[in-house]
Scaffold this active site. Structure first.
Site, PDB file in Angstrom:
ATOM      1  CG  LEU A  69      18.208  29.055 -75.506  1.00  0.00           C
ATOM      2  CD1 LEU A  69      19.293  29.931 -75.692  1.00  0.00           C
ATOM      3  CD2 LEU A  69      17.764  28.609 -77.025  1.00  0.00           C
TER       4      LEU A  69
ATOM      5  N   GLY B 122      15.214   9.827 -60.945  1.00  0.00           N
ATOM      6  CA  GLY B 122      16.562   9.932 -60.492  1.00  0.00           C
ATOM      7  C   GLY B 122      17.015  10.639 -59.322  1.00  0.00           C
TER       8      GLY B 122
ATOM      9  CB  CYS C 201      17.450  27.069 -65.029  1.00  0.00           C
ATOM     10  SG  CYS C 201      18.603  27.646 -66.350  1.00  0.00           S
TER      11      CYS C 201
ATOM     12  CE  LYS D 227      18.541  31.635 -62.040  1.00  0.00           C
ATOM     13  NZ  LYS D 227      17.688  32.615 -62.944  1.00  0.00           N
TER      14      LYS D 227
HETATM   15  C1  UGA Z   1      15.836  24.703 -68.315  1.00  0.00           C
HETATM   16  C2  UGA Z   1      14.837  24.442 -69.314  1.00  0.00           C
HETATM   17  O1  UGA Z   1      14.748  23.156 -69.737  1.00  0.00           O
HETATM   18  C3  UGA Z   1      14.965  25.448 -70.324  1.00  0.00           C
HETATM   19  O2  UGA Z   1      13.678  25.325 -71.256  1.00  0.00           O
HETATM   20  C4  UGA Z   1      15.350  26.697 -69.980  1.00  0.00           C
HETATM   21  O3  UGA Z   1      15.503  27.518 -70.888  1.00  0.00           O
HETATM   22  C5  UGA Z   1      16.449  26.802 -68.907  1.00  0.00           C
HETATM   23  O4  UGA Z   1      16.111  25.994 -68.007  1.00  0.00           O
HETATM   24  C6  UGA Z   1      16.629  28.021 -68.339  1.00  0.00           C
HETATM   25  O5  UGA Z   1      15.931  28.690 -67.663  1.00  0.00           O
HETATM   26  O6  UGA Z   1      17.523  28.623 -68.828  1.00  0.00           O
HETATM   27  P1  UGA Z   1      18.820  23.300 -68.333  1.00  0.00           P
HETATM   28  O7  UGA Z   1      18.607  24.050 -67.017  1.00  0.00           O
HETATM   29  O8  UGA Z   1      19.750  23.618 -69.388  1.00  0.00           O
HETATM   30  O9  UGA Z   1      17.244  23.978 -69.146  1.00  0.00           O
HETATM   31  O10 UGA Z   1      18.249  21.929 -68.107  1.00  0.00           O
HETATM   32  P2  UGA Z   1      17.006  20.757 -68.409  1.00  0.00           P
HETATM   33  O11 UGA Z   1      17.669  19.982 -69.605  1.00  0.00           O
HETATM   34  O12 UGA Z   1      15.973  21.391 -68.255  1.00  0.00           O
HETATM   35  O13 UGA Z   1      17.436  19.864 -67.243  1.00  0.00           O
HETATM   36  C7  UGA Z   1      17.304  20.350 -65.751  1.00  0.00           C
HETATM   37  C8  UGA Z   1      17.509  19.305 -64.693  1.00  0.00           C
HETATM   38  O14 UGA Z   1      16.697  18.306 -64.776  1.00  0.00           O
HETATM   39  C9  UGA Z   1      18.845  18.218 -65.039  1.00  0.00           C
HETATM   40  O15 UGA Z   1      19.616  18.248 -63.807  1.00  0.00           O
HETATM   41  C10 UGA Z   1      18.456  17.149 -65.562  1.00  0.00           C
HETATM   42  O16 UGA Z   1      19.222  16.023 -65.261  1.00  0.00           O
HETATM   43  C11 UGA Z   1      17.086  16.913 -64.681  1.00  0.00           C
HETATM   44  N1  UGA Z   1      16.035  16.005 -65.344  1.00  0.00           N
HETATM   45  C12 UGA Z   1      15.537  16.088 -66.706  1.00  0.00           C
HETATM   46  C13 UGA Z   1      15.693  14.779 -64.738  1.00  0.00           C
HETATM   47  O17 UGA Z   1      15.855  14.679 -63.674  1.00  0.00           O
HETATM   48  N2  UGA Z   1      14.799  14.281 -65.183  1.00  0.00           N
HETATM   49  C14 UGA Z   1      14.113  14.251 -66.298  1.00  0.00           C
HETATM   50  O18 UGA Z   1      13.432  13.647 -66.750  1.00  0.00           O
HETATM   51  C15 UGA Z   1      14.850  15.553 -67.167  1.00  0.00           C
END
Ligand code: UGA
Length: 435
Positions: free
Chosen positions: A153, A256, A263, A266
């Protein structure tokens, strides 16, 4: 089915409310009485789109119940453990919450049950818990099947991710638990057609590998962004070119400030620590993490180079504090790291986030020159520059007249969300990441 969810954080509450919405009888259990008291009034302590409505609807139709009592919660057949496993400060997950919930389950379970671990846990944990359950319950002839069903999620789109998953991973020890969990998820299977069965260890590793891969993908594009800057290539064009190859895909290819949250950092640290303990070469994941930790310094360098020693006299507006859009979560947020580092070198920082509340970030209280704004253009008249740290929709099309109020008319865009040409056309200096 009768389900108990242990832990009502992001994962547990979303999972519980969504299973209730699918018609199951769900009891959500948390040891924090304040959280449970609020949830009984459908008040959710964090921001997740649509979650409060879902909780309210299922409380009203009595599919969802909340309790702090293991005695009440333990009357069910399937238990999902969704407790937090934060970094222990040395790169491994802290299993205190998991261990205490297992201890309490041992004291209260009175019949055969399925225990599903959703929390992200070191590889091998399921097997260890299974062995200790067996040992404990053998004299009472109670059988507990311990299964791994990692969650995927994303905060900010968790409900959609639950109902329309790319895949559901089920690590099960035998056919009977496999069949019961497949049945529980069957309505979702027809929506996604991706129920994947495997061993518990494979399920545990699939979770870590997925997060580490996505983190590495982001760090990869951030490295390419550095090459783009040196060569006058445009990272947006490169992303489009690369991402349209189906084998690569354009998701998680935004250059970026890098990734934050509870997540990716960690889980990558946990994998690195596992690799070190097992003498496995960890160069890919470790360097992906290091590249990520450096992103904030790259943006700060652009700011220092632009202003030089005059930076000390400047007031700077920062848009975005959450670790990404659609959440008020600031755990491991790059924005928080940036404002803390920058505050020492400027006159004042004025910060704005659509969801993050001032009182929720205790660690910023001691930074006396940081002030929270109530709206995004507040104080532009008396500020010099703008930094964008989070990609909130509301920041994508700023009002040019308002931007012109900034005394130095300069923007540092840590999420590459503005159109550089448009800014330049309007006489606003623009610095992105990789363009
Ligand atoms: C992430 C995973 O995407 C989920 O599938 C997983 O269940 C979750 O961790 C977990 O282990 O509980 P989440 O931490 O909510 O989800 O956030 P993401 O949407 O994956 O984004 C993570 C980070 O990457 C954010 O800081 C976002 O800004 C950054 N990001 C994302 C980028 O810098 N570039 C991108 O193209 C996409």
């Amino acid at each position: 089915m009768n389900i108990t969810i242990i832990g009502t954080g992001y994962v547990g509450l979303v999972t519980g409310a969504c299973f209730a919405e699918l018609g199951n009888a769900v009891t959500c259990l948390d040891i924090n009485p304040e959280i449970i008291k609020n949830l009984k009034k459908s008040k959710v302590s964090f921001y997740e789109p649509d979650l409060e409505d879902l909780v309210k609807r299922n409380l009203d139709n009595q599919n969802l119940k909340f309790t702090t009592s293991y005695n009440i919660g333990c009357k069910n057949d399937i238990f999902f453990i969704c407790v937090d496993t934060p970094d222990d400060g040395k790169g491994s997950p802290n299993l205190t919450s998991l261990n205490s919930s297992i201890k309490k389950l041992k004291q209260t379970i009175k019949r055969d049950a399925i225990l599903v671990l959703k929390s992200t846990l070191p590889i091998g944990t399921n097997r260890l818990i299974s062995n200790s359950m067996q040992k404990h319950f053998l004299p009472q002839k109670i059988n507990i099947d311990v299964c791994s069903n990692p969650e995927f999620l994303k905060e900010g789109s968790a409900i959609k991710d639950f109902f329309y998953p790319d895949r559901i991973i089920l690590g099960t020890p035998n056919n009977s638990s496999r069949a019961i969990l497949a049945d529980l998820y069957k309505s979702l299977k027809s929506r996604s057609n991706k129920l994947i069965h495997m061993s518990v260890e494979s399920a545990e590793l699939t979770k870590y590998a997925s997060n580490a891969f996505l983190g590495t993908k982001i760090s990869f594009i951030n490295e390419i962004a550095l090459i783009a800057e040196k060569t006058n290539a445009n990272i947006h064009e490169v992303k489009e070119g690369m991402g349209s190859d189906q084998r690569i895909g354009s998701e998680f290819l935004n250059a970026g400030l890098g990734f934050g949250g509870s997540c990716f950092p960690k889980d990558m640290k946990a994998l690195i620590s596992f690799e070190k303990k097992n003498k496995i070469d960890n160069s890919i994941i470790e360097n992906a993490l290091l590249r990520n930790q450096n992103q904030v310094h790259l943006l700060l360098e652009k700011i220092y180079n632009y202003f030089g020693s005059s930076l000390r006299k400047k007031t700077i507006v920062v848009w975005g504090l959450s670790f990404k859009t659609n959440t008020d979560d600031t755990r491991d947020a790059v924005a928080i790291k940036l404002v803390k580092l920058l505050s020492h070198n400027v006159k004042a920082l004025h910060v704005f986030d659509p969801k993050v509340k001032e009182e929720s970030i205790i660690s910023l209280k001691k930074y006396k020159n940081i002030r929270f704004l109530n709206s995004k253009y507040e104080n532009f008249n008396s500020s010099n520059a703008l930094i964008i740290c989070t990609e909130w929709d509301d920041f994508f099309n700023p009002n040019i007249k308002q931007l012109h109020k900034l005394k130095d008319k300069v923007i540092f865009d840590g999420r590459n969300i503005l159109d550089s040409k448009m800014m330049e056309k309007n006489n606003i200096s623009y610095f992105g990441m990789g363009s």
